[in-house]
Write a protein that holds these residues in place. Sequence first.
Motif, PDB file in Angstrom:
ATOM      1  N   LEU A  49       5.260   5.131  -0.634  1.00 13.24           N
ATOM      2  CA  LEU A  49       4.598   4.848  -1.913  1.00 13.24           C
ATOM      3  C   LEU A  49       3.084   4.967  -1.860  1.00 13.24           C
ATOM      4  O   LEU A  49       2.413   4.773  -2.874  1.00 13.24           O
ATOM      5  CB  LEU A  49       4.973   3.441  -2.403  1.00 13.24           C
ATOM      6  CG  LEU A  49       6.438   3.239  -2.764  1.00 13.24           C
ATOM      7  CD1 LEU A  49       6.677   1.806  -3.211  1.00 13.24           C
ATOM      8  CD2 LEU A  49       6.894   4.216  -3.821  1.00 13.24           C
ATOM      9  N   ARG A  50       2.532   5.282  -0.692  1.00 14.62           N
ATOM     10  CA  ARG A  50       1.069   5.386  -0.592  1.00 14.62           C
ATOM     11  C   ARG A  50       0.589   6.614  -1.354  1.00 14.62           C
ATOM     12  O   ARG A  50       1.088   7.711  -1.170  1.00 14.62           O
ATOM     13  CB  ARG A  50       0.626   5.495   0.869  1.00 14.62           C
ATOM     14  CG  ARG A  50      -0.892   5.507   1.009  1.00 14.62           C
ATOM     15  CD  ARG A  50      -1.301   5.616   2.468  1.00 14.62           C
ATOM     16  NE  ARG A  50      -0.975   6.907   3.041  1.00 14.62           N
ATOM     17  CZ  ARG A  50      -1.735   7.995   2.923  1.00 14.62           C
ATOM     18  NH1 ARG A  50      -2.868   7.955   2.281  1.00 14.62           N
ATOM     19  NH2 ARG A  50      -1.364   9.131   3.473  1.00 14.62           N
ATOM     20  N   GLN A  51      -0.346   6.388  -2.261  1.00 18.58           N
ATOM     21  CA  GLN A  51      -0.968   7.486  -2.991  1.00 18.58           C
ATOM     22  C   GLN A  51      -2.354   7.067  -3.461  1.00 18.58           C
ATOM     23  O   GLN A  51      -2.671   5.883  -3.503  1.00 18.58           O
ATOM     24  CB  GLN A  51      -0.101   7.965  -4.146  1.00 18.58           C
ATOM     25  CG  GLN A  51       0.346   6.901  -5.118  1.00 18.58           C
ATOM     26  CD  GLN A  51       1.356   7.468  -6.087  1.00 18.58           C
ATOM     27  OE1 GLN A  51       1.013   8.290  -6.907  1.00 18.58           O
ATOM     28  NE2 GLN A  51       2.594   7.029  -5.978  1.00 18.58           N
ATOM     29  N   TRP A  54      -3.709   3.703  -5.393  1.00 20.51           N
ATOM     30  CA  TRP A  54      -2.800   2.566  -5.249  1.00 20.51           C
ATOM     31  C   TRP A  54      -3.334   1.637  -4.179  1.00 20.51           C
ATOM     32  O   TRP A  54      -4.041   2.056  -3.271  1.00 20.51           O
ATOM     33  CB  TRP A  54      -1.398   3.044  -4.907  1.00 20.51           C
ATOM     34  CG  TRP A  54      -0.686   3.646  -6.089  1.00 20.51           C
ATOM     35  CD1 TRP A  54      -1.257   4.358  -7.111  1.00 20.51           C
ATOM     36  CD2 TRP A  54       0.701   3.606  -6.361  1.00 20.51           C
ATOM     37  NE1 TRP A  54      -0.295   4.747  -7.998  1.00 20.51           N
ATOM     38  CE2 TRP A  54       0.931   4.306  -7.558  1.00 20.51           C
ATOM     39  CE3 TRP A  54       1.797   3.045  -5.705  1.00 20.51           C
ATOM     40  CZ2 TRP A  54       2.186   4.455  -8.122  1.00 20.51           C
ATOM     41  CZ3 TRP A  54       3.050   3.207  -6.267  1.00 20.51           C
ATOM     42  CH2 TRP A  54       3.241   3.893  -7.461  1.00 20.51           C
ATOM     43  N   GLU A  55      -2.999   0.347  -4.274  1.00 15.94           N
ATOM     44  CA  GLU A  55      -3.546  -0.666  -3.388  1.00 15.94           C
ATOM     45  C   GLU A  55      -2.445  -1.340  -2.580  1.00 15.94           C
ATOM     46  O   GLU A  55      -1.308  -1.461  -3.032  1.00 15.94           O
ATOM     47  CB  GLU A  55      -4.273  -1.735  -4.212  1.00 15.94           C
ATOM     48  CG  GLU A  55      -5.441  -1.187  -4.991  1.00 15.94           C
ATOM     49  CD  GLU A  55      -6.120  -2.227  -5.866  1.00 15.94           C
ATOM     50  OE1 GLU A  55      -5.521  -3.305  -6.123  1.00 15.94           O
ATOM     51  OE2 GLU A  55      -7.250  -1.961  -6.300  1.00 15.94           O
ATOM     52  N   ASP A  57      -0.389  -4.311  -1.298  1.00 16.63           N
ATOM     53  CA  ASP A  57      -0.027  -5.570  -1.949  1.00 16.63           C
ATOM     54  C   ASP A  57       0.945  -6.342  -1.080  1.00 16.63           C
ATOM     55  O   ASP A  57       1.875  -5.773  -0.519  1.00 16.63           O
ATOM     56  CB  ASP A  57       0.609  -5.306  -3.309  1.00 16.63           C
ATOM     57  CG  ASP A  57       0.943  -6.594  -4.015  1.00 16.63           C
ATOM     58  OD1 ASP A  57       0.033  -7.212  -4.572  1.00 16.63           O
ATOM     59  OD2 ASP A  57       2.133  -6.989  -3.986  1.00 16.63           O
ATOM     60  N   PHE A  75       2.661  -0.528  -1.549  1.00 19.18           N
ATOM     61  CA  PHE A  75       1.540  -0.031  -2.337  1.00 19.18           C
ATOM     62  C   PHE A  75       1.933  -0.071  -3.805  1.00 19.18           C
ATOM     63  O   PHE A  75       3.061   0.272  -4.167  1.00 19.18           O
ATOM     64  CB  PHE A  75       1.178   1.402  -1.929  1.00 19.18           C
ATOM     65  CG  PHE A  75       0.572   1.482  -0.570  1.00 19.18           C
ATOM     66  CD1 PHE A  75      -0.785   1.239  -0.387  1.00 19.18           C
ATOM     67  CD2 PHE A  75       1.342   1.785   0.532  1.00 19.18           C
ATOM     68  CE1 PHE A  75      -1.356   1.298   0.872  1.00 19.18           C
ATOM     69  CE2 PHE A  75       0.781   1.847   1.797  1.00 19.18           C
ATOM     70  CZ  PHE A  75      -0.569   1.603   1.964  1.00 19.18           C
ATOM     71  N   ILE A  76       0.997  -0.514  -4.644  1.00 21.73           N
ATOM     72  CA  ILE A  76       1.236  -0.564  -6.083  1.00 21.73           C
ATOM     73  C   ILE A  76      -0.013  -0.070  -6.805  1.00 21.73           C
ATOM     74  O   ILE A  76      -1.105  -0.108  -6.257  1.00 21.73           O
ATOM     75  CB  ILE A  76       1.622  -1.985  -6.561  1.00 21.73           C
ATOM     76  CG1 ILE A  76       0.501  -3.004  -6.288  1.00 21.73           C
ATOM     77  CG2 ILE A  76       2.921  -2.433  -5.935  1.00 21.73           C
ATOM     78  CD1 ILE A  76       0.796  -4.388  -6.851  1.00 21.73           C
ATOM     79  N   PRO A  77       0.164   0.377  -8.050  1.00 22.78           N
ATOM     80  CA  PRO A  77      -1.011   0.807  -8.822  1.00 22.78           C
ATOM     81  C   PRO A  77      -1.992  -0.341  -8.997  1.00 22.78           C
ATOM     82  O   PRO A  77      -1.593  -1.504  -9.124  1.00 22.78           O
ATOM     83  CB  PRO A  77      -0.425   1.229 -10.171  1.00 22.78           C
ATOM     84  CG  PRO A  77       1.019   1.460  -9.919  1.00 22.78           C
ATOM     85  CD  PRO A  77       1.407   0.560  -8.791  1.00 22.78           C
ATOM     86  N   GLN A  78      -3.272  -0.016  -9.033  1.00 27.23           N
ATOM     87  CA  GLN A  78      -4.315  -1.024  -9.168  1.00 27.23           C
ATOM     88  C   GLN A  78      -4.108  -1.866 -10.426  1.00 27.23           C
ATOM     89  O   GLN A  78      -4.309  -3.075 -10.408  1.00 27.23           O
ATOM     90  CB  GLN A  78      -5.686  -0.339  -9.178  1.00 27.23           C
ATOM     91  CG  GLN A  78      -6.854  -1.300  -9.064  1.00 27.23           C
ATOM     92  CD  GLN A  78      -7.455  -1.695 -10.398  1.00 27.23           C
ATOM     93  OE1 GLN A  78      -7.307  -1.006 -11.396  1.00 27.23           O
ATOM     94  NE2 GLN A  78      -8.130  -2.818 -10.419  1.00 27.23           N
ATOM     95  N   ASN A  81      -1.495  -4.452  -9.680  1.00 29.61           N
ATOM     96  CA  ASN A  81      -2.029  -5.427  -8.735  1.00 29.61           C
ATOM     97  C   ASN A  81      -2.955  -6.417  -9.437  1.00 29.61           C
ATOM     98  O   ASN A  81      -2.919  -7.610  -9.162  1.00 29.61           O
ATOM     99  CB  ASN A  81      -2.770  -4.706  -7.603  1.00 29.61           C
ATOM    100  CG  ASN A  81      -2.931  -5.565  -6.375  1.00 29.61           C
ATOM    101  OD1 ASN A  81      -2.274  -6.579  -6.213  1.00 29.61           O
ATOM    102  ND2 ASN A  81      -3.807  -5.151  -5.500  1.00 29.61           N
TER     103      ASN A  81
END
Length: 142
Positions: A49-51, A54-55, A57, A75-78, A81
Motif C-alpha cells: 500500500l505504500r505510495q 500516503w502516511e 499509520d 499506509f493510508i492517505p493523508q 490519517n
Amino acid sequence: AYEVWRGLLRRCYSLDYQEKRAKTYEGCFVNPIWHNFQNFAYWFYNHPLRQKGWELDKDLIVRYNREYGPLRCTFIPQEVNTVTTTTKAKRDEYPLGVYKRKRNGKFVAQLGKGGNNQILLAETFDLQEAWLAYKSGKEAYM
C-alpha cells in the motif's frame, strides 16, 4: 524510508517531542524488529500500500494501538490519517472530535481534513449533541 523511521522513533522516544508537540504518543513504542533500520526499510519498500502522499499509520489496523511494528502498521492517505487523529492534547477529557471552548463554555465538534483545514460541525452546550455531530460528520466524510 529513513525519514519515516526517524520520525516514528522520535514520536515514541523523545520526551521533548511528546511534551511540546504530541502528548498522544506517550506510551507508544517501536517493535524491536524495527529498531534496526534495515528491517524497517525492507518492510517500507515492500509494503503493497505504500505510495506517494500516503502516511505510515499505527491506529487503523488495531484500535488504540501503541506499537509501531510490521504487523500493526500500514499506509493510508493523508486525508484519512488526519480524520482518524485523536488530538487528545486539545480535547482533554472530552470524546474524540470534541473540545470545550474556554471563552463561552460551549462544546465544539470539528473534523480535520488535513493541515489547517477544519470543518466546524457543531457548537453547543450539550456534550452528547456535539459528539453525535462529530460522529455523523466523520462517517459521512469517510
